[in-house]
Structures are given as structure tokens and as C-alpha cells.
Design a protein around this motif. Structure first.
Motif, mmCIF file in Angstrom:
data_model
loop_
_atom_site.group_PDB
_atom_site.id
_atom_site.type_symbol
_atom_site.label_atom_id
_atom_site.label_comp_id
_atom_site.label_asym_id
_atom_site.label_seq_id
_atom_site.Cartn_x
_atom_site.Cartn_y
_atom_site.Cartn_z
ATOM 1 N N ARG A 499 0.745 -1.057 -0.025
ATOM 2 C CA ARG A 499 -0.082 -0.015 -0.011
ATOM 3 C C ARG A 499 0.847 1.266 0.009
ATOM 4 N NH1 ARG A 499 -2.106 2.413 5.289
ATOM 5 N NH2 ARG A 499 -0.116 3.229 5.110
ATOM 6 N N ILE A 500 0.653 2.252 -0.831
ATOM 7 C CA ILE A 500 1.147 3.452 -0.849
ATOM 8 C C ILE A 500 0.575 4.581 -0.983
ATOM 9 C CG2 ILE A 500 3.245 2.325 -1.992
ATOM 10 C CD1 ILE A 500 2.136 3.612 -4.632
ATOM 11 N N LYS A 501 0.874 5.766 -0.574
ATOM 12 C CA LYS A 501 0.110 7.076 -0.802
ATOM 13 C C LYS A 501 -0.092 7.422 -2.091
ATOM 14 C CE LYS A 501 -0.793 7.708 3.859
ATOM 15 N NZ LYS A 501 -2.067 7.850 4.311
ATOM 16 N N ARG A 502 1.142 7.646 -2.839
ATOM 17 C CA ARG A 502 1.088 8.315 -4.090
ATOM 18 C C ARG A 502 1.584 7.316 -5.276
ATOM 19 N NH1 ARG A 502 5.551 12.546 -3.211
ATOM 20 N NH2 ARG A 502 6.577 10.615 -2.668
ATOM 21 N N LEU A 503 0.586 7.237 -6.264
ATOM 22 C CA LEU A 503 0.899 6.445 -7.585
ATOM 23 C C LEU A 503 2.296 6.665 -7.919
ATOM 24 C CD1 LEU A 503 -0.528 4.426 -9.205
ATOM 25 C CD2 LEU A 503 -0.994 6.078 -10.882
ATOM 26 N N ALA A 504 2.998 7.772 -7.779
ATOM 27 C CA ALA A 504 4.185 8.113 -8.475
ATOM 28 C C ALA A 504 5.302 6.888 -7.754
ATOM 29 C CB ALA A 504 4.717 9.688 -8.403
ATOM 30 N N ASP A 505 4.892 6.747 -6.640
ATOM 31 C CA ASP A 505 6.097 5.605 -5.795
ATOM 32 C C ASP A 505 5.815 4.203 -6.296
ATOM 33 O OD1 ASP A 505 6.968 7.807 -4.416
ATOM 34 O OD2 ASP A 505 5.510 7.469 -2.965
ATOM 35 N N ALA A 519 -2.495 2.094 -4.736
ATOM 36 C CA ALA A 519 -2.345 3.496 -4.614
ATOM 37 C C ALA A 519 -3.337 4.081 -3.826
ATOM 38 C CB ALA A 519 -1.710 4.200 -5.587
ATOM 39 N N GLU A 520 -3.328 4.824 -2.706
ATOM 40 C CA GLU A 520 -4.493 5.447 -2.018
ATOM 41 C C GLU A 520 -5.153 6.568 -2.814
ATOM 42 O OE1 GLU A 520 -3.737 6.155 2.126
ATOM 43 O OE2 GLU A 520 -3.191 4.299 2.659
ATOM 44 N N GLU A 521 -4.197 7.391 -3.272
ATOM 45 C CA GLU A 521 -4.492 8.583 -4.122
ATOM 46 C C GLU A 521 -5.545 8.152 -5.164
ATOM 47 O OE1 GLU A 521 -1.648 11.152 -5.170
ATOM 48 O OE2 GLU A 521 -0.614 9.820 -6.704
ATOM 49 N N LEU A 522 -5.009 7.084 -6.048
ATOM 50 C CA LEU A 522 -5.765 6.712 -7.088
ATOM 51 C C LEU A 522 -7.211 6.037 -6.552
ATOM 52 C CD1 LEU A 522 -6.083 5.851 -10.156
ATOM 53 C CD2 LEU A 522 -4.727 3.984 -9.618
ATOM 54 N N GLU A 523 -7.242 5.091 -5.702
ATOM 55 C CA GLU A 523 -8.491 4.672 -5.073
ATOM 56 C C GLU A 523 -9.364 5.642 -4.651
ATOM 57 O OE1 GLU A 523 -9.047 1.570 -5.872
ATOM 58 O OE2 GLU A 523 -7.180 1.210 -6.625
ATOM 59 N N ALA A 524 -8.848 6.705 -3.989
ATOM 60 C CA ALA A 524 -9.816 7.701 -3.439
ATOM 61 C C ALA A 524 -10.510 8.275 -4.439
ATOM 62 C CB ALA A 524 -8.985 8.521 -2.455
#
Length: 668
Positions: A499-505, A519-524
């Protein structure tokens, strides 16, 4: 006109120098201090109205402390009380005591040692939070610990500033002055909080009702400056009064709006405060005392590094985590300049010491980006060293686990996943490096153990060579890629979900060996999109199809690199539209009692029923006359879109045209 000319010079130079500082990745605060050095009496001597500039600087620091007080949420402090009261109080106390001991050995008096301890103890909230945010580390474990310590430091500015006048009192009256200062500060704080709790909100409510933004801004400035002035008339300093006003209003329903409205004024005026501080730096004096300056800088960094790391280590975290926190706090903060300015006004600090500390503080702030950037490499080296505190022994039951799930991290996501696995009767083990959390969870019966997953020995002891899946529910980019790489090397066949915060990682983790990256930002944003489209009446199948296509597109880069030892995964990389899913026939389902030929999945959706799992027995290539029973598990194979349509048909098998909301594609 002279004042206007001076302001134009100040803001023009500040703009140019701050721009250059950003280009070399230095904090803007350092740029403001350098501006003061350049235009001040020890530089180019471009300023003539120094008293007027200093007066505006006083207004600036009052607004700075007012907004910091507003952002110092008491609710946030309560949620982080273990870190704030534990690590924060220990860091502050050890720093002050270490400063007193070192200075006493050098011949300083006790009150001078206490004052210098105050100066050294605080770190820069603005610089550290900005750097951690840019690096995506605010939500990591060490980021939350750093935030808790910084919040405690900010809160302790109240008694520190109240005690500075008492420290400047003659020796015979000093103890009495300290008691009087504490009592007075307590009384004033209580008075301000009562006024802010019962008086300010009523006025603000009436002002907001007038629906005038200009009136709201004027009222905000009035409350900030009026409270600061009232506190100064009652014996406290002007900045301290503004800080208390901010804290008192932080829990108000208008707190966030006040911050938004006051920010432009704060940023404009507090730049003048740092410029005015820089104007007092005597470069000739600094050049004449390089050895003393270097000694003070080294002493400050070493003391802050040790006292910042020690509380984290004492709380049970590994040395790697302690180093990350210590390096983040190894600089002097903005409040130190406020305290130093007050101490100089009260003649508590000699001119020579004032100049030395001022220059040393600027150097530590300038070095902060370098320390924080180097912290992950230092932590990596310490993590590789391991040590006796890197793990706790597993029990016999856990050591015998096979085909289990390893959950790395026991935050909200880790806890929810563990609960789901327990309810499903699936074996799992949790690895967490918060010692207190491990002890409390073990008391509740969780199979959880203390360990740093960045160490391959921890993963080995958790049974990674025998496990089916390892879940990295962490938010620590400094350790994730290394831990994933260790897990992949130890078990090439294991499924690794991160699990990561940003898709860039995501690409970096994929290269390290992750099977899937969430990626949390993508799922959000996808969840937001689903709700918006549903509000406009779009059918659920259409929404699901659009979101599924977007998810496939955004995660496409994660399929570019097939992993060794995973033939099925390689096949899926080659055929990205291919998928296999399970469908369970629930009791009471319309499918119960129907034959497979009646459902006619292949003709209606293109999906094939590869097998049926019944009572632990697998029925391969089932015939069309197989009658379905409750509890049967259908193994379906087809494209992603076909599987989505098949799930809709299986929920309402007798209907050829499905109503909206029945064709959600399965989660993959």
C-alpha cells in the motif's frame, strides 16, 4: 517616504534571495535571514528606518505565533497524547538538562544554562513539516512522532516565555519571580481561554452572519492583536499573548477560516521579523570567531540528535526509527529567535553569545534539508546492523504456520485486514515496530510480534519462506522497497501486496518485487468519481465499467515488469484482459437448484465455468446438467468485462436484461 523606500528594498531583496534559496532547496526562512544580513547595518546599510521595521517585525511575529496557535489543535494533541507527552516531554527535558550540564561545566550560571536550554530545545515546525510533506513522509511512523514532538515544543513555548523575565531577575528574587511568573501566566491563560470560549465565538457568529469577508478579516486581526496587547499589559509578552489567542480559538468552528484569512498578513509581516533578526548578525564578529561558532553548531546538532533519538528508542522503536526522528529535529526553531530576542531585551544574554547563537541557529536551519535527506540512508545502515532489539521470539504455534498471510504494519488497514482474516478462519501473523501497540494487541490475543520488516531476519522468522502472501500496510517509503526486495529474494513465489500513498511511488516498488501495488490517491479519486456519477443517475454497470477501465489504464505501468518465479503472473502480464474469479452460491440464491445449462453463462457473457468446488471436492469441467447447491464455489474464467457481466447474471440468473446496480465487476 523613507519607510516606504525601506519596505520596497526589504521586500525586493527578500523576494530575490528567497527565490534563490528555493532553487538550491533551502528554507525561505534562511533567505529572509540572509536578506537582513545583506541590507542591515553590518552589510550594505540600505535601511534607514530600523525602529519602524522592528515595530512591524513585532506585529509579524505576533501574527506568526497566532497562526501557529490556531494550527495547534488540542484535539490532535489528545489523539497523540502518548507521543506528545512521552517523547515530547522527554526530548524537551533531556535537552534542557544536557544544555545546563554542558554550560555549567563551561562556567555559566544556572539561569544562563536554563535559558540556553530553552533556545536549543525547540526545532523548526515550519521547516521540518514542509520538508517531510515534500518527501511524502508526514504520514509515516517517524513523521507522526516528529509531529507530536514539535506540537509539544510549540505548547511549551507558553511557560518558556513566561519564565524568561523571571530568569533575568536578580538572584535573591529569582525563585519568587519564577513562582509569580508561573502563577500570572496560568491566570492570564485561563482568562484568555475563558474569553475565547464564551465571548469570542458569539461575536464571530454575529460577524459571520453579516456575510462580509472584510469584516471577518478585521475582526480576526482585532482578536489576534487585541489579545496580544491585553496579555502584554497583564505582564506577558506580546507574541505570547498572540500565541495563546490562537490556541484558544483553535477549537472554534471558525478556526480554519481564520487561518485562511490571516495567512497573507502573517507571511508578509513575519518575513520582516526574520529580516530584522538577520540585520542584527554581525558578519565581522562571525569571521573573527570561527572556532567558537563551529563548536556551538556541532554541540547543538549533537545534542538535538541524541535528545531527539533517545525518547523514540526508549518508547520501544528500533534504532533506525530513532535516527530518522533525531535527524529531523537536529536544528534550531523559529521560537528560539523569539526567545533570544526577548532574552537580549532583558539583557539575559551578552552581545557575544547573542551573535554566536544567532549565526549558529541560521547554520543549523540551513543544514536541515541535508540532514533530513540523509536520514533514510543513515536509517538503512542502522537497519542492516539489526541488533538485539530488532525482534521478539515467536511462539511455537506461529513458527509452525504454513500458507499464511504476513501483515506488516498494524495501523487501521492492518487491523481491519487482520479482523477479516480471523473471521474467515485464515492463518496470519502481524509484524509491527511500535512496542506499545504490540503489547496491547498481544494482550487481546492477536498473533502480533515486534520487529522491523526492513531487516530480512524479521521476515524469515515470520515465515516468509512458507507464507502465501505478505501485505505491506506501511506508509514508510524509506523501508518499503528494501523490505519488498528482501521478501522477494527469500521467497520468489510469494505474492507481495504493498500500500502506498502516491501512484508516483509505484514503479520503484514494482521494480523491488511487489506483485500488486495499491495507491491510496488513485483509489480515493475513483471512489469519489463513483459517487458523483451515481448522484447523476448513471447506471451502476456503466459506472463500474468506466471506473474499471480507468483503473486498468492507471495501473498499466505496474504490469510492465514481469516477476521471476511467477508463471501465472507472467501470463496475466501478457494477457492483461484475462482473469479468473470465484462466485459463491449463497443460501437462498436463485441459482440454488438450477442446472448450469439453465444459467447459460458462456452464451450470455462469454465466461466459462472452469470448475465447481463442492464440500472440499473439485469438479473439473462440470457438465451442463450439474445442479447447483448452496455453498458451491464456481471457478469462472474470462475477460475483466465478461466477468463483470457474469457476476450480474449470477445474481439474477433468470433475467436476461439486468437492472442497474447488479453488474459490479469483482475486485481483482
Amino acid at each position: 517616504m523613507d519607510l516606504l523606500r525601506d519596505l520596497i528594498i526589504l521586500f525586493g531583496m527578500a523576494m530575490a534571495i528567497a527565490f534563490l534559496m528555493r532553487k538550491v532547496r533551502q528554507p525561505t526562512v534562511v533567505g529572509y535571514l540572509l536578506t537582513g544580513v545583506v541590507v542591515g547595518p553590518y552589510g550594505l546599510r540600505l535601511i534607514s528606518e530600523t525602529p519602524a521595521v522592528e515595530l512591524m517585525a513585532e506585529v509579524g511575529v505576533a501574527l506568526l505565533l497566532f497562526t501557529i496557535g490556531l494550527e495547534l489543535s488540542l484535539e490532535k494533541l489528545a489523539r497523540m497524547k502518548s507521543v506528545v507527552l512521552g517523547a515530547g516531554s522527554l526530548q524537551l527535558a533531556v535537552t534542557v538538562l544536557a544544555s545546563i550540564g554542558a554550560l555549567f561545566w563551561r562556567g555559566f550560571t544556572l539561569r544562563e544554562g536554563v535559558f540556553w536550554g530553552f533556545l536549543v530545545a525547540t526545532s523548526s515546525t515550519a521547516i521540518v513539516m514542509k520538508l517531510l510533506e515534500e518527501r511524502g513522509e508526514l504520514e509515516t511512523v517517524h513523521g507522526r512522532i516528529v509531529l507530536g514532538i514539535l506540537l509539544f515544543q510549540d505548547l511549551c513555548v507558553v511557560p518558556m516565555m513566561a519564565l524568561v523575565p523571571a530568569l533575568a531577575a536578580p538572584g535573591a528574587a529569582q525563585a519568587l519571580r519564577i513562582l509569580v511568573a508561573l502563577a500570572k501566566s496560568l491566570a492570564v491563560v485561563s482568562l484568555i481561554i475563558l474569553a475565547a470560549r464564551y465571548f469570542f465565538p458569539r461575536i464571530l457568529h454575529a460577524i459571520v452572519g453579516a456575510r462580509s469577508r472584510e469584516l471577518f478579516i478585521i475582526a480576526t486581526i482585532f482578536f489576534a492583536m487585541g489579545t496580544a496587547w491585553s496579555a502584554s499589559r497583564l505582564g506577558l509578552s506580546l507574541p505570547l499573548g498572540a500565541f495563546l489567542a490562537g490556541i484558544a480559538l483553535s477549537e472554534s468552528e471558525y478556526g480554519h477560516q481564520i487561518v485562511a484569512e490571516i495567512l497573507p498578513f502573517r507571511d508578509s509581516f513575519n518575513s520582516l521579523f526574520f529580516i530584522s533578526i538577520g540585520m542584527l548578525i554581525n558578519l565581522r564578529f562571525v569571521r573573527a570567531h570561527p572556532a567558537e561558532l563551529c563548536l556551538i553548531v556541532v554541540a547543538i546538532v549533537v545534542v538535538k540528535l541524541v535528545t531527539g533519538s533517545l525518547p523514540v528508542w526508549v518508547m520501544g522503536f528500533p534504532l533506525r526509527m530513532a535516527a530518522l526522528v533525531g535527524l529531523a529535529l537536529a536544528q534550531v526553531g523559529e521560537f528560539s529567535f523569539v526567545l533570544l530576542h526577548e532574552g537580549a531585551r532583558l539583557r539575559l544574554v551578552p552581545v557575544m553569545h547573542y551573535q554566536l547563537f544567532l549565526a549558529a541557529a541560521v547554520l543549523t536551519m540551513a543544514a536541515a534539508p541535508g540532514w533530513i535527506a540523509a536520514a533514510p540512508r543513515v536509517a538503512l545502515w542502522l537497519g542492516q546492523k539489526g541488533g538485539r532489539r530488532s525482534w521478539l521470539a515467536l511462539d511455537d504455534r506461529t513458527e509452525q504456520l504454513e500458507d499464511h498471510v504476513i501483515i506488516c504494519g498494524f495501523g487501521l488497514n492492518g487491523r481491519r485486514l487482520a479482523r477479516l482474516l480471523a473471521e474467515s478462519g485464515l492463518p496470519y501473523v502481524v509484524v509491527e515496530m511500535n512496542g506499545r501497540l504490540v503489547r496491547s494487541a498481544r494482550a487481546e490475543g492477536e498473533p502480533i510480534y515486534f520487529g522491523d520488516v526492513g531487516n530480512p531476519e524479521i521476515l524469515r522468522r515470520a515465515g516468509v519462506t512458507r507464507a502465501r502472501v505478505v501485505i505491506f500496510a506501511l506508509s514508510d517509503p524509506a523501508v518499503l522497497s528494501r523490505a519488498i526486495s528482501h521478501a522477494r529474494l527469500l521467497n520468489p513465489e510469494i505474492q507481495i501486496i504493498a500500500r502506498i500513498k502516491r501512484l508516483a511511488d509505484a514503479p520503484g516498488l514494482r521494480e523491488a518485487g511487489a506483485s500488486d501495488v495499491i495507491a491510496e490517491e488513485l483509489e480515493a479519486w475513483m471512489e469519489i468519481a463513483v459517487r458523483v456519477l451515481r448522484l447523476y443517475g448513471m447506471p451502476r454497470e456503466a459506472v463500474a465499467a468506466k471506473i474499471f477501465a480507468l483503473r486498468e489504464e492507471d495501473y498499466e505501468m505496474l504490469r510492465e515488469m514481469p516477476l521471476p518465479g511467477q508463471p501465472l503472473r507472467d501470463l496475466q502480464d501478457l494477457l492483461p484482459q484475462f482473469g479468473a474469479e470465484l462466485f459463491v452460491v449463497a443460501p437462498g440464491s436463485p441459482l440454488e437448484g438450477m442446472e448450469l445449462r439453465e444459467v447459460d453463462l458462456r452464451a450470455r457473457t462469454g465466461v466459462a465455468v472452469l470448475a465447481v468446488l463442492r464440500d472440499g471436492r473439485m469438479i473439473h469441467n462440470p457438465a451442463g446438467d450439474l445442479r447447483l447447491l448452496a455453498g458451491d464455489q464456481l471457478v469462472l474464467i474470462g475477460s475483466r468485462e465478461q466477468l463483470g457481466a457474469a457476476f450480474g447474471v449470477l445474481r439474477e440468473p433468470r433475467l436476461r436484461s439486468q437492472p442497474a446496480g447488479t453488474a459490479d465487476p469483482p475486485s481483482t
